[in-house]
Design an enzyme around this catalytic site. Structure first.
Site, PDB file in Angstrom:
ATOM      1  N   ARG A 218      58.816  49.587  15.980  1.00 49.81           N
ATOM      2  CA  ARG A 218      59.051  48.586  15.297  1.00 49.81           C
ATOM      3  C   ARG A 218      58.141  47.520  15.345  1.00 49.81           C
ATOM      4  O   ARG A 218      58.091  46.469  14.823  1.00 49.81           O
ATOM      5  CB  ARG A 218      60.422  48.210  15.642  1.00 49.81           C
ATOM      6  CG  ARG A 218      61.870  49.166  15.218  1.00 49.81           C
ATOM      7  CD  ARG A 218      62.878  48.496  15.322  1.00 49.81           C
ATOM      8  NE  ARG A 218      63.268  47.916  16.596  1.00 49.81           N
ATOM      9  CZ  ARG A 218      63.924  48.766  17.707  1.00 49.81           C
ATOM     10  NH1 ARG A 218      63.869  50.042  17.583  1.00 49.81           N
ATOM     11  NH2 ARG A 218      64.185  47.987  18.774  1.00 49.81           N
ATOM     12  N   TYR A 219      57.552  47.540  16.799  1.00 45.04           N
ATOM     13  CA  TYR A 219      56.929  46.186  17.240  1.00 45.04           C
ATOM     14  C   TYR A 219      55.303  46.519  17.272  1.00 45.04           C
ATOM     15  O   TYR A 219      54.584  45.559  17.694  1.00 45.04           O
ATOM     16  CB  TYR A 219      57.282  46.115  18.733  1.00 45.04           C
ATOM     17  CG  TYR A 219      59.076  45.650  18.815  1.00 45.04           C
ATOM     18  CD1 TYR A 219      59.563  44.667  18.123  1.00 45.04           C
ATOM     19  CD2 TYR A 219      59.476  46.566  19.732  1.00 45.04           C
ATOM     20  CE1 TYR A 219      60.920  44.896  18.294  1.00 45.04           C
ATOM     21  CE2 TYR A 219      61.047  46.167  19.775  1.00 45.04           C
ATOM     22  CZ  TYR A 219      61.514  45.586  19.145  1.00 45.04           C
ATOM     23  OH  TYR A 219      62.873  45.348  19.208  1.00 45.04           O
ATOM     24  N   ILE A 220      54.700  47.900  16.745  1.00 43.96           N
ATOM     25  CA  ILE A 220      53.328  47.869  16.933  1.00 43.96           C
ATOM     26  C   ILE A 220      52.905  48.303  15.472  1.00 43.96           C
ATOM     27  O   ILE A 220      53.567  48.585  14.781  1.00 43.96           O
ATOM     28  CB  ILE A 220      53.052  48.909  17.905  1.00 43.96           C
ATOM     29  CG1 ILE A 220      53.888  50.319  17.353  1.00 43.96           C
ATOM     30  CG2 ILE A 220      53.193  48.805  19.221  1.00 43.96           C
ATOM     31  CD1 ILE A 220      53.674  51.450  18.339  1.00 43.96           C
TER      32      ILE A 220
ATOM     33  N   SER B 140      58.132  50.216  21.001  1.00 45.30           N
ATOM     34  CA  SER B 140      58.794  50.822  19.894  1.00 45.30           C
ATOM     35  C   SER B 140      57.925  50.810  18.647  1.00 45.30           C
ATOM     36  O   SER B 140      57.595  49.701  18.434  1.00 45.30           O
ATOM     37  CB  SER B 140      60.170  50.308  19.897  1.00 45.30           C
ATOM     38  OG  SER B 140      60.926  50.436  18.646  1.00 45.30           O
TER      39      SER B 140
END
Length: 377
Positions: free
Chosen positions: A78-80, A76
């Site tokens: 949001r996490y990378i 997602s």
């Protein structure tokens, strides 16, 4: 273009979350669509697995997708994290920024009408998709080969024919001749280790590991179900023989088992099958490559691209694209030189006036101390 114009504006040197970067871009470049597609574009620009980009313009810090699922396994946004790659500003040179034609959106200056990279990026990273009424497909080519051809063009030499190239791909790329000239056969790698074992070490371009695993599972299921349907098949064959039918039973391909030993960038399937089956597969027309569907075709017959006037043109060869790019890029180098000379002339004028001022003060022609400001001005 919006992503490329917003990153230098944000002075993006350190890493930033993809979701945050997408928010910044939509705010500063008047992005009128959903942020999911913008995040998808950022992820796509950073991917570097086999079959994606030859030169990724953004850094993939985190799980940006692998060849296992063709990039669909990206985490997602949001996490990378991502940032501009060092090479990006060498390809899209800062000296060109001032001479680009910037678009205007409701009083806000946004991205340029088009960028002018130093090498044709459509050949380096390819393009694939459908516009309004037109489909387009351009394969990837080796950046070193593109640069070598541009240097040949500068010297007035003949361009060398270019073959599609995908970074990290270990299989074979063979040009077809005759009526199918312009197409390339892409082969994976399969070898017979012993009487009953096969090893697949490479898949063709855009054939993803997970999809191929499902194909192999289908072959195993075919092996299991063949025993239960053997009687039925036998009866059908008898019926065909009685009726003098011309139906020819297609030789089903079956395997007993397979093991996987991949990494995120390499492929490794170890297949077990009976000796007789492998012997029969090797004798067929395309051998093991054809039987295990390790052959695909890349075509250059559908390279529909915009030229510098924004008209859709069909290019027959990558050399045609290179030739058109060369002409436009040389014009831009002239504009760049004129712009840089103008900056240098202004700078020279300012420095010579500063030097004149210092000389006049030193020689006493211009008195600076103990004078009224208005008089001095």
């Amino acid at each position: 273009r919006k992503i490329l114009s917003a990153c230098p504006k944000r002075k993006l040197k350190g890493e930033i979350k993809v979701a945050q970067l997408a928010g910044y871009i939509s705010e500063h470049s008047a992005y009128h669509h959903g942020e999911a597609s913008l995040q998808g574009a950022i992820v796509g620009m950073a991917q570097s697995f086999v079959g994606s980009n030859n030169i990724n313009l953004l850094t993939p810090s985190g799980q940006f997708g692998t060849r296992r699922m063709g990039g669909k396994d990206a985490a997602s946004p949001r996490y990378i994290f991502t940032k501009l790659e060092k090479i990006t500003r060498a390809i899209f040179h800062p000296d060109d920024d001032a001479i680009l034609t910037y678009l205007n959106d409701d009083g806000l200056s946004i991205e340029p009408e088009n960028y002018m990279p130093v090498i044709p990026m459509v050949l380096v990273n390819g393009s694939d998709g459908i516009g309004t009424g037109w489909s387009s497909s351009t394969p990837n080519y080796c950046p070193r080969q593109v640069i070598a051809n541009l240097r040949r063009r500068l010297k007035g030499e003949e361009l060398e024919k270019m073959v599609p190239h995908y970074s990290g791909f270990n299989g074979e790329m063979v040009a077809e001749t005759g009526k199918r000239e312009g197409s390339f056969i892409v082969r994976g790698k399969i070898e017979r280790v012993n009487d009953t074992t096969l090893k697949i070490a490479e898949l063709p371009i855009k054939k993803w590991t997970q999809d191929y695993k499902m194909f192999l599972e289908g072959l195993m299921l075919g092996d299991a179900s063949s025993k239960t349907t053997a009687a039925k098949k036998g009866k059908d064959d008898e019926d065909d023989a009685d009726g003098g039918g011309k139906k020819k039973a297609k030789s089903a391909i079956t395997i007993q088992d397979f093991k996987e030993n991949h990494t995120d960038s390499t492929v490794s399937f170890t297949i077990t099958a009976s000796k007789d089956a492998i012997d029969s597969y090797e004798k067929e027309k395309d051998g093991l490559i054809g039987k295990f569907k390790l052959k695909t075709t890349i075509s250059t017959s559908n390279m529909q691209l915009f030229n510098e006037q924004g008209r859709i043109i069909k290019y027959n060869t990558p050399e045609d694209i290179l030739e058109e790019f060369y002409r436009v890029r040389v014009d831009f180098y002239e504009k760049r030189k004129a712009h840089l000379l103008e900056i240098l002339r202004k700078e020279r004028l300012m420095l010579s006036n500063k030097a004149r001022f210092v000389e006049e003060v030193c020689s006493g022609d211009l008195i600076v101390s103990n004078r009224k400001r208005s008089e001095l001005l």
